[in-house]
Scaffold this motif. Structure first.
Motif, short mmCIF file in Angstrom:
data_model
loop_
_atom_site.label_atom_id
_atom_site.label_comp_id
_atom_site.label_asym_id
_atom_site.label_seq_id
_atom_site.Cartn_x
_atom_site.Cartn_y
_atom_site.Cartn_z
N PHE A 1 8.00 16.36 -22.52
CA PHE A 1 6.53 15.85 -22.34
C PHE A 1 6.76 14.29 -21.73
O PHE A 1 7.14 13.31 -22.76
CB PHE A 1 6.02 15.76 -23.56
CG PHE A 1 4.51 15.69 -23.47
CD1 PHE A 1 3.67 15.45 -22.21
CD2 PHE A 1 3.80 14.65 -24.30
CE1 PHE A 1 2.25 14.98 -21.71
CE2 PHE A 1 2.46 14.10 -24.18
CZ PHE A 1 1.69 14.12 -22.95
N ALA A 2 6.58 14.25 -20.43
CA ALA A 2 6.96 12.71 -19.78
C ALA A 2 6.35 11.69 -20.27
O ALA A 2 6.67 10.70 -20.21
CB ALA A 2 6.87 13.10 -18.46
N ARG A 3 4.94 11.94 -20.94
CA ARG A 3 4.31 10.93 -21.44
C ARG A 3 4.10 10.74 -23.17
O ARG A 3 3.51 9.96 -23.64
CB ARG A 3 2.89 11.41 -20.96
CG ARG A 3 2.62 11.23 -19.53
CD ARG A 3 1.44 11.52 -18.89
NE ARG A 3 1.37 11.42 -17.46
CZ ARG A 3 0.30 12.01 -16.63
NH1 ARG A 3 -0.92 12.41 -17.17
NH2 ARG A 3 0.32 12.01 -15.40
N SER A 4 5.20 11.35 -23.64
CA SER A 4 5.45 11.07 -25.07
C SER A 4 5.90 9.81 -25.30
O SER A 4 6.88 9.34 -24.57
CB SER A 4 6.50 12.21 -25.61
OG SER A 4 6.59 11.86 -26.94
N SER B 1 7.21 18.06 -29.33
CA SER B 1 6.60 16.82 -28.71
C SER B 1 5.01 16.63 -28.76
O SER B 1 4.68 15.58 -28.80
CB SER B 1 7.30 16.48 -27.36
OG SER B 1 8.47 16.61 -27.26
N VAL B 2 4.65 17.89 -28.65
CA VAL B 2 3.11 17.88 -28.38
C VAL B 2 2.32 18.76 -29.29
O VAL B 2 3.06 19.79 -29.81
CB VAL B 2 3.04 18.48 -27.08
CG1 VAL B 2 1.50 18.80 -26.70
CG2 VAL B 2 3.62 17.60 -25.72
N GLY B 3 1.37 18.09 -29.51
CA GLY B 3 0.30 18.70 -30.64
C GLY B 3 -0.88 19.21 -29.96
O GLY B 3 -0.94 19.03 -28.99
N ALA B 4 -1.89 19.91 -30.64
CA ALA B 4 -3.18 20.44 -30.01
C ALA B 4 -3.83 19.11 -29.29
O ALA B 4 -4.58 19.53 -28.29
CB ALA B 4 -4.13 21.05 -31.07
N LEU B 5 -3.64 17.92 -29.73
CA LEU B 5 -4.58 16.93 -28.90
C LEU B 5 -4.00 16.63 -27.60
O LEU B 5 -4.79 16.21 -26.65
CB LEU B 5 -4.43 15.67 -29.72
CG LEU B 5 -5.18 15.67 -30.94
CD1 LEU B 5 -5.26 14.25 -31.78
CD2 LEU B 5 -6.63 16.12 -31.02
N ASP C 1 -3.15 20.06 -23.53
CA ASP C 1 -3.69 20.22 -22.16
C ASP C 1 -3.20 19.06 -21.01
O ASP C 1 -2.81 19.83 -20.08
CB ASP C 1 -5.28 19.62 -22.02
CG ASP C 1 -6.17 20.67 -22.79
OD1 ASP C 1 -5.88 21.69 -23.00
OD2 ASP C 1 -7.29 20.16 -23.30
N GLU C 2 -2.69 18.20 -21.43
CA GLU C 2 -2.02 17.25 -20.49
C GLU C 2 -0.65 17.53 -20.20
O GLU C 2 -0.06 17.36 -19.17
CB GLU C 2 -2.02 15.68 -21.14
CG GLU C 2 -1.38 14.76 -20.13
CD GLU C 2 -1.35 13.27 -20.74
OE1 GLU C 2 -1.11 12.42 -20.14
OE2 GLU C 2 -1.66 13.25 -21.86
N PHE C 3 0.09 18.14 -21.22
CA PHE C 3 1.47 18.53 -21.09
C PHE C 3 1.44 19.78 -20.20
O PHE C 3 2.32 20.02 -19.40
CB PHE C 3 1.93 19.00 -22.44
CG PHE C 3 3.46 19.41 -22.53
CD1 PHE C 3 4.39 18.95 -21.33
CD2 PHE C 3 3.79 20.32 -23.20
CE1 PHE C 3 5.67 19.29 -21.54
CE2 PHE C 3 5.15 21.10 -23.08
CZ PHE C 3 5.98 20.47 -22.32
N TYR C 4 0.46 20.73 -20.46
CA TYR C 4 0.29 22.04 -19.59
C TYR C 4 0.41 21.67 -17.89
O TYR C 4 0.95 22.07 -17.11
CB TYR C 4 -0.82 22.86 -19.94
CG TYR C 4 -0.92 24.07 -19.14
CD1 TYR C 4 -0.17 25.28 -19.28
CD2 TYR C 4 -1.89 24.11 -18.24
CE1 TYR C 4 -0.26 26.26 -18.80
CE2 TYR C 4 -2.01 25.26 -17.35
CZ TYR C 4 -1.16 26.23 -17.74
OH TYR C 4 -1.43 27.61 -16.87
N ASP C 5 -0.43 20.82 -17.91
CA ASP C 5 -0.80 20.26 -16.43
C ASP C 5 0.31 19.60 -15.73
O ASP C 5 0.82 20.07 -14.77
CB ASP C 5 -1.90 19.30 -16.43
CG ASP C 5 -3.34 19.77 -16.57
OD1 ASP C 5 -3.48 20.84 -16.65
OD2 ASP C 5 -4.28 18.95 -17.14
#
Length: 378
Positions: free
Chosen positions: A61-64, A88-92, A95-99
């Motif tokens: 996740f590039a924005r982690s 790296s990503v939780g539910a919050l 959406d951003e990670f998927y995009d």
């Protein structure tokens, strides 16, 4: 007419075959395929091919803010056609990670962190208020083909005073979904014995060969009884090398006892990719040549084993009807020094060198100079 025919491709057992691809699927396998094709890639029995490599533990996740990387830098640019982000990503942030993931050439999937905040801080499970089961379920319902597993990190710096409570909660959340559960193990508490005894068939212990005090061997260097029982129940062992979680000594001891990982993964992110000791999935795979693993076992660990454990349909094998995700590589004979997470060094005389990734009918050349070896005719 086929989209692509790969001629004279050498499999890891050294047999040679042709592979025909149409609309991103493998449609024919055999000797001397002569059907017309838009493109032909002749490997001249010199280069290996396998199903596309799958890295089942990455941080892409590039924005982690802590562990981040670009999916294609650790993916198609490194011979890896499928990358799985491990928590790296939780539910919050899903959406951003998927995009972002949908913009990558590589296939990207997520093991969703049970903490809704993901890895925005090291102790994401110190406050159980951050485990929001309803929000988690909403994310799974929204991205059923993207979220392929659940991630829980079970080490002292992560859970604080919560002990195994986050794992108990994760197992409850897992029951509703049937998804694989990946468990990070590290420094105690909680104790590895307590963690292992809660795991069931298909659960994944990642960092399985770490050299920390809470490792799979006891103080007498015997395999813990809890780990023996877990393996007998069908619990999966995953490497998850990372910057702090792979020990040659532990791996060597495991091999002496016929204890092998089911999957080899990198736990790669920008820092340990650029500065080591990970660098790439191929680098991690090559370390197992040092350990005396057969090359077939190594390739299986990043292809069919990973696909089966992660429930990735039509991936992980060169078979008719399967996705034409493929990795072209050499096993190069040269002396190389490899370093584990403890700073121990081993000398090896062979290494895996990826040359190209094939995904969605696109051939991604990796090694500089490979263009001259991998010539495509139209």
């Amino acid at each position: 007419m086929y989209d692509l025919i790969i001629k004279n491709a050498k499999l890891i057992n050294d047999s040679v075959t042709d592979i025909a691809i149409n609309h991103g699927k493998i449609v024919e396998i055999g000797k001397d395929i002569t059907a017309p094709s838009e493109r032909v890639l002749d490997l001249k029995s010199q280069h290996y091919i396998s199903a596309g490599w799958i890295d089942s533990h990455t941080h892409c996740f590039a924005r982690s803010p802590i562990y981040h990387d670009e999916p294609d830098l650790i993916g198609v640019k490194a011979g890896v056609t499928t990358v799985v982000d491990a928590g790296s990503v939780g539910a919050l942030d899903i959406d951003e990670f998927y995009d972002l993931a949908m913009q990558a050439k590589a296939h990207v999937y997520s093991f969703l962190n049970i903490s809704k905040i993901g890895l925005i801080r090291q102790n994401e499970l110190a406050d159980m208020q951050d485990v929001d089961a309803a929000l988690f379920d909403k994310s799974l319902a929204k991205y059923p083909h993207f979220i392929i597993g659940i991630k829980v990190r079970m080490s002292r710096s992560v859970v604080g005073d919560n002990g195994v409570l986050p794992l108990i909660k994760a197992k409850e959340m897992q029951k509703k979904t049937g998804l694989p559960l990946m468990i990070h193990v590290g420094n105690n508490p909680p104790e590895l014995d307590e963690i292992a005894d809660l795991l069931t068939k298909g659960d994944i212990i990642t960092h399985c060969f770490n050299g920390k005090p809470n490792q799979i061997f006891d103080k007498q260097n015997n395999l813990r009884d809890s780990i023996k029982r877990a393996i007998e129940r069908g619990v999966i062992l995953d490497i998850g090398h990372g910057g702090e979680s792979f020990s040659f000594a532990v791996a060597e001891r495991a091999k002496c006892l016929d204890v092998y990982p089911n999957t080899i993964s990198s736990d790669i992110y920008s820092k340990n990719r650029l500065q080591g000791p990970v660098f790439s999935l191929a680098n991690v795979m090559s370390k197992f040549i040092c350990l005396g693993y057969s090359k077939t076992r190594i390739i299986d660990s990043v292809t069919k084993n990973a696909a089966q454990i992660l429930h990735l349909k039509n991936k992980g094998e060169i078979a008719i009807g399967y996705d034409a995700d493929l990795t072209i590589f050499d096993v190069r004979k040269q002396t190389v020094l490899f370093t584990d997470s403890e700073g121990d060094v081993r000398e090896c005389h062979e290494q895996f060198v990826p040359l190209a990734s094939i995904i969605n009918n696109i051939i991604e050349i990796i090694q500089e100079g490979s263009e001259n070896e991998l010539r495509i005719s139209n």
